[in-house]
Design a protein around this motif. Structure first.
Motif, PDB file in Angstrom:
ATOM      1  N   VAL A  84       0.838  -1.207   0.000  1.00 48.80           N
ATOM      2  CA  VAL A  84       0.000   0.000   0.000  1.00 48.80           C
ATOM      3  C   VAL A  84       0.870   1.254   0.000  1.00 48.80           C
ATOM      4  O   VAL A  84       0.605   2.219  -0.732  1.00 48.80           O
ATOM      5  CB  VAL A  84      -0.941  -0.009   1.215  1.00 48.80           C
ATOM      6  N   TYR A  85       1.918   1.263   0.809  1.00 50.20           N
ATOM      7  CA  TYR A  85       2.812   2.418   0.849  1.00 50.20           C
ATOM      8  C   TYR A  85       3.490   2.631  -0.506  1.00 50.20           C
ATOM      9  O   TYR A  85       3.625   3.772  -0.971  1.00 50.20           O
ATOM     10  CB  TYR A  85       3.878   2.223   1.926  1.00 50.20           C
ATOM     11  N   ALA A  86       3.931   1.555  -1.129  1.00 49.15           N
ATOM     12  CA  ALA A  86       4.594   1.678  -2.427  1.00 49.15           C
ATOM     13  C   ALA A  86       3.641   2.276  -3.458  1.00 49.15           C
ATOM     14  O   ALA A  86       4.024   3.153  -4.247  1.00 49.15           O
ATOM     15  CB  ALA A  86       5.098   0.313  -2.891  1.00 49.15           C
ATOM     16  N   ALA A  87       2.397   1.827  -3.454  1.00 48.22           N
ATOM     17  CA  ALA A  87       1.413   2.379  -4.381  1.00 48.22           C
ATOM     18  C   ALA A  87       1.132   3.841  -4.067  1.00 48.22           C
ATOM     19  O   ALA A  87       1.016   4.678  -4.973  1.00 48.22           O
ATOM     20  CB  ALA A  87       0.122   1.563  -4.318  1.00 48.22           C
ATOM     21  N   GLY A  88       1.037   4.177  -2.784  1.00 47.02           N
ATOM     22  CA  GLY A  88       0.755   5.553  -2.403  1.00 47.02           C
ATOM     23  C   GLY A  88       1.852   6.513  -2.812  1.00 47.02           C
ATOM     24  O   GLY A  88       1.587   7.643  -3.230  1.00 47.02           O
ATOM     25  N   VAL A  89       3.099   6.077  -2.702  1.00 47.57           N
ATOM     26  CA  VAL A  89       4.224   6.922  -3.106  1.00 47.57           C
ATOM     27  C   VAL A  89       4.291   7.048  -4.624  1.00 47.57           C
ATOM     28  O   VAL A  89       4.675   8.092  -5.164  1.00 47.57           O
ATOM     29  CB  VAL A  89       5.538   6.346  -2.541  1.00 47.57           C
ATOM     30  N   ALA A  90       3.902   5.996  -5.328  1.00 50.18           N
ATOM     31  CA  ALA A  90       3.989   6.010  -6.790  1.00 50.18           C
ATOM     32  C   ALA A  90       2.910   6.881  -7.431  1.00 50.18           C
ATOM     33  O   ALA A  90       3.122   7.441  -8.511  1.00 50.18           O
ATOM     34  CB  ALA A  90       3.887   4.582  -7.328  1.00 50.18           C
ATOM     35  N   LEU A  91       1.761   7.018  -6.788  1.00 48.46           N
ATOM     36  CA  LEU A  91       0.646   7.758  -7.381  1.00 48.46           C
ATOM     37  C   LEU A  91       0.758   9.249  -7.065  1.00 48.46           C
ATOM     38  O   LEU A  91       0.849   9.629  -5.891  1.00 48.46           O
ATOM     39  CB  LEU A  91      -0.684   7.220  -6.851  1.00 48.46           C
ATOM     40  N   PRO A  92       0.735  10.116  -8.070  1.00 53.85           N
ATOM     41  CA  PRO A  92       0.837  11.567  -7.814  1.00 53.85           C
ATOM     42  C   PRO A  92      -0.254  12.092  -6.891  1.00 53.85           C
ATOM     43  O   PRO A  92      -0.028  13.023  -6.127  1.00 53.85           O
ATOM     44  CB  PRO A  92       0.717  12.174  -9.220  1.00 53.85           C
ATOM     45  N   ALA A  93      -1.433  11.494  -6.947  1.00 54.33           N
ATOM     46  CA  ALA A  93      -2.553  12.002  -6.152  1.00 54.33           C
ATOM     47  C   ALA A  93      -2.352  11.795  -4.658  1.00 54.33           C
ATOM     48  O   ALA A  93      -2.955  12.500  -3.848  1.00 54.33           O
ATOM     49  CB  ALA A  93      -3.850  11.329  -6.594  1.00 54.33           C
ATOM     50  N   THR A  94      -1.514  10.842  -4.269  1.00 53.31           N
ATOM     51  CA  THR A  94      -1.371  10.523  -2.843  1.00 53.31           C
ATOM     52  C   THR A  94       0.042  10.704  -2.304  1.00 53.31           C
ATOM     53  O   THR A  94       0.230  10.676  -1.089  1.00 53.31           O
ATOM     54  CB  THR A  94      -1.802   9.068  -2.580  1.00 53.31           C
ATOM     55  N   ARG A  95       1.032  10.893  -3.169  1.00 51.59           N
ATOM     56  CA  ARG A  95       2.407  10.887  -2.664  1.00 51.59           C
ATOM     57  C   ARG A  95       2.694  12.035  -1.707  1.00 51.59           C
ATOM     58  O   ARG A  95       3.534  11.920  -0.825  1.00 51.59           O
ATOM     59  CB  ARG A  95       3.410  10.900  -3.813  1.00 51.59           C
ATOM     60  N   ARG A  96       1.984  13.178  -1.855  1.00 52.80           N
ATOM     61  CA  ARG A  96       2.231  14.290  -0.936  1.00 52.80           C
ATOM     62  C   ARG A  96       1.917  13.919   0.510  1.00 52.80           C
ATOM     63  O   ARG A  96       2.487  14.481   1.440  1.00 52.80           O
ATOM     64  CB  ARG A  96       1.386  15.512  -1.334  1.00 52.80           C
ATOM     65  N   LEU A  97       0.980  13.003   0.703  1.00 52.98           N
ATOM     66  CA  LEU A  97       0.617  12.604   2.058  1.00 52.98           C
ATOM     67  C   LEU A  97       1.765  11.901   2.773  1.00 52.98           C
ATOM     68  O   LEU A  97       1.758  11.785   3.997  1.00 52.98           O
ATOM     69  CB  LEU A  97      -0.607  11.681   2.019  1.00 52.98           C
ATOM     70  N   PHE A  98       2.742  11.419   2.014  1.00 53.36           N
ATOM     71  CA  PHE A  98       3.865  10.711   2.615  1.00 53.36           C
ATOM     72  C   PHE A  98       5.030  11.639   2.946  1.00 53.36           C
ATOM     73  O   PHE A  98       5.974  11.216   3.614  1.00 53.36           O
ATOM     74  CB  PHE A  98       4.355   9.608   1.662  1.00 53.36           C
ATOM     75  N   ARG A  99       4.962  12.888   2.490  1.00 54.94           N
ATOM     76  CA  ARG A  99       6.089  13.798   2.691  1.00 54.94           C
ATOM     77  C   ARG A  99       5.960  14.476   4.054  1.00 54.94           C
ATOM     78  O   ARG A  99       5.444  15.576   4.183  1.00 54.94           O
ATOM     79  CB  ARG A  99       6.172  14.812   1.549  1.00 54.94           C
ATOM     80  N   ASP A 100       6.453  13.784   5.046  1.00 58.11           N
ATOM     81  CA  ASP A 100       6.361  14.217   6.437  1.00 58.11           C
ATOM     82  C   ASP A 100       7.699  14.825   6.854  1.00 58.11           C
ATOM     83  O   ASP A 100       8.742  14.176   6.763  1.00 58.11           O
ATOM     84  CB  ASP A 100       6.023  13.006   7.315  1.00 58.11           C
TER      85      ASP A 100
END
Length: 287
Positions: A84-100
């Motif tokens: 799930v994390y790998a998919a989230g980072v790969a998708l432009p729509a969700t990757r910003r949520l990982f930039r902590d």
């Protein structure tokens, strides 16, 4: 069950003591001495286990059972988290949520410290021993397993108030999302490089916006929404972890918990950054 002492006031005092130990550790780990969290958590875990054992609670009741089954369940779920994390980072729509910023501001050595030391021994050890082990075991003696899971899950949610306050500042995209905005809200992250002015930048709507030197601090209302959302979601996670404990002892929720937190640091570093400021400015002007 053999070996148990009678409940009553003694169990209530032990439960109050366990909550007090957890509250003190929470403040120490989040506000006073975060880098010493592994030591604090180890000491708090020892105190919690001693409290439980003093009331005649067995190791199996705490959750130290079915290790092989727990490792199988936890391993499968940890693999799912990684996917799930790998998919989230790969998708432009969700990757910003990982930039902590809590992860992005750390050196590589500190990221390794967080993933291999702070998370396993400063976070997972105490939270699993406390909220999936000792607290439900103490509550279950008088009120049954369902109430025990509900109470420990609610307390697990409240445990995350202080971390959520920090997250509101460290993860602007998530804060904007919780406040009802969008991840790529141009008002919250103005575009740089607007020509013809030294006092602002062009947004995607063509208007000039003032330049900010850094991330905007969230308002009190935004922080409150993030905290409320974090408390609710972690309380629900506590229910899931409690069910995993029932099925596979403490090993199952501990592995899932470890993967969720440790991999979060790693994938925050892997998430692609925003486009360079000049490129974003040119894109805004040509729209």
């Amino acid at each position: 069950m053999a070996g148990r002492k009678a409940g009553g006031g003694g169990d209530g005092a032990a439960l109050a003591g366990a909550v007090a130990v957890l509250a003190a550790a929470n403040v120490l780990n989040n506000r006073i001495a975060p880098r010493l969290a592994p030591l604090t958590s180890a000491a708090a875990t020892g105190a919690l286990l001693a409290l439980a054992r003093s009331r005649g609670i067995t190791w199996a009741e705490i959750g130290f059972r079915d290790p092989a089954r727990g490792l199988r369940i936890g391993g499968l779920l940890a693999s799912a988290v990684a996917g799930v994390y790998a998919a989230g980072v790969a998708l432009p729509a969700t990757r910003r949520l990982f930039r902590d910023e809590r992860a992005l501001s750390l050196s590589r050595a500190r990221v390794l410290e967080e993933t291999l030391l702070q998370v396993p021994f400063g976070t997972v050890l105490l939270e699993e021993a406390g909220f999936r082990g000792v607290l439900p075991a103490l509550v279950a003696r008088s009120h049954g397993p369902r109430t025990a899971t509900a109470v420990s899950s609610a307390l697990f949610g409240l445990w995350h108030v202080l971390p959520a306050v920090d997250m509101a500042t460290a993860n602007p995209a998530l804060t904007r999302l919780a406040a009802g905005g969008t991840q790529a809200d141009p008002a919250a992250a103005p575009l740089a490089g607007a020509p013809g002015t030294g006092h602002g930048t062009y947004g995607t709507d063509g208007t000039v916006r003032p330049v900010r030197s850094g991330p905007r601090r969230p308002s009190g209302a935004e922080t409150a929404r993030v905290v409320a959302g974090s408390v609710a979601t972690t309380a629900l996670a506590g229910l899931l972890f409690g069910e995993l404990r029932r099925r596979g002892g403490l090993a199952a929720p501990a592995l899932l918990h470890l993967a969720t937190n440790s991999l979060g640091y790693l994938f925050a570093r892997l998430a692609p950054g925003d486009p360079p400021a000049a490129a974003r400015g040119r894109a805004a002007v040509t729209r």
